[in-house]
Enzyme design. Sequence first.
Site, short mmCIF file in Angstrom:
data_model
loop_
_atom_site.label_atom_id
_atom_site.label_comp_id
_atom_site.label_asym_id
_atom_site.label_seq_id
_atom_site.Cartn_x
_atom_site.Cartn_y
_atom_site.Cartn_z
N CYS A 83 -6.68 -30.19 -4.56
CA CYS A 83 -7.98 -29.68 -4.11
C CYS A 83 -8.98 -30.83 -3.98
CB CYS A 83 -8.53 -28.65 -5.11
SG CYS A 83 -7.47 -27.22 -5.30
N ASP A 186 -22.64 -13.09 17.17
CA ASP A 186 -21.58 -12.29 16.54
C ASP A 186 -20.85 -13.20 15.60
OD1 ASP A 186 -21.92 -10.01 17.91
OD2 ASP A 186 -20.39 -10.39 19.41
C1 BEZ Z 1 -3.95 -28.75 -6.99
O1 BEZ Z 1 -5.02 -28.67 -6.39
O2 BEZ Z 1 -3.42 -29.85 -7.19
C2 BEZ Z 1 -3.24 -27.52 -7.48
C3 BEZ Z 1 -3.96 -26.40 -7.85
C4 BEZ Z 1 -3.28 -25.28 -8.31
C5 BEZ Z 1 -1.90 -25.29 -8.40
C6 BEZ Z 1 -1.19 -26.40 -7.99
C7 BEZ Z 1 -1.85 -27.53 -7.52
#
Ligand code: BEZ
Length: 269
Positions: A83, A186
């Site tokens: 992430c 929209d």
């Molecule tokens: C990640 O962002 O590395 C991750 C998050 C949840 C599960 C597996 C990986």
Amino acid sequence: DRIVQAGRIVYRQPLQANQQVTPVLSRVSVGCRGEPTMPGLLLGDEFPNFEADTTIGRIKIHDFLGSSWGILFSHPKDFTPVCTTELACAARISDEFKKRGVKMIALSIDSVEDHRHWSKDVMAFNSETESPLPFPIIADDKRELSVQLGMLDPDERDKDGMPLTARCVRILSSVLSCPVFVIGPDKKLKLSILYPATTGRNFDELLRVIDSLQLTAQKKVATPVNWKPNDKVMVIPSLSEAEATALFPNGVTTKEVPSGKKYLRYTQL
Ligand code: BEZ
């Protein structure tokens, strides 16, 4: 506590003192094996004008987007490796989204406080410790929005067994509902993609997709496999030969195929 069910995900949500139970599950329907499912949003549906707490305060999504297109992308959890790389990339190329008139907003099941704290890590990953994250993050710590929008991942849970948000991307258009009498924008769902937590997305592909969506919203063309801006495009099948000739002054070339059907029609815009 209350039992919350979203598709095949069932989890227990602790209630805080004086908290009302909101009937967020009124849209649960039954799938082909009799299992409960969320009907979800379909392409062309108006995106719900939800309210949410974010790193820039409380927003209503349609007001936040104004007359822009929008990209809403969820991630499983703050302070996780994939992430962090994704949001850092999104921040690095945020000017490319701005150039295309697309407002960005992220979402996960963490709190505003966590988002603000993690944003500093994300920008540090880009070696830009002095700059703020260039887009807000929605705090869906009650998971109500993720349930409503079908954004939970049934296979990923936190250490308490609570479901995490999937890597979901929703792109919303801003098309005037009447081009002559300007009624208002929209907010229609134009694209929806869903990745599992263990696979990071390709944000360059999202820019390519936006280029295709914005082009095909304007012109009667479709973009072929691996298309990039300025490549040839394809004439949509519903246009007659005469209409295609009139619409595309650079000419239409048709690739011959064994069926003899003339459906592989290219033009250069
Ligand atoms: C990640 O962002 O590395 C991750 C998050 C949840 C599960 C597996 C990986």
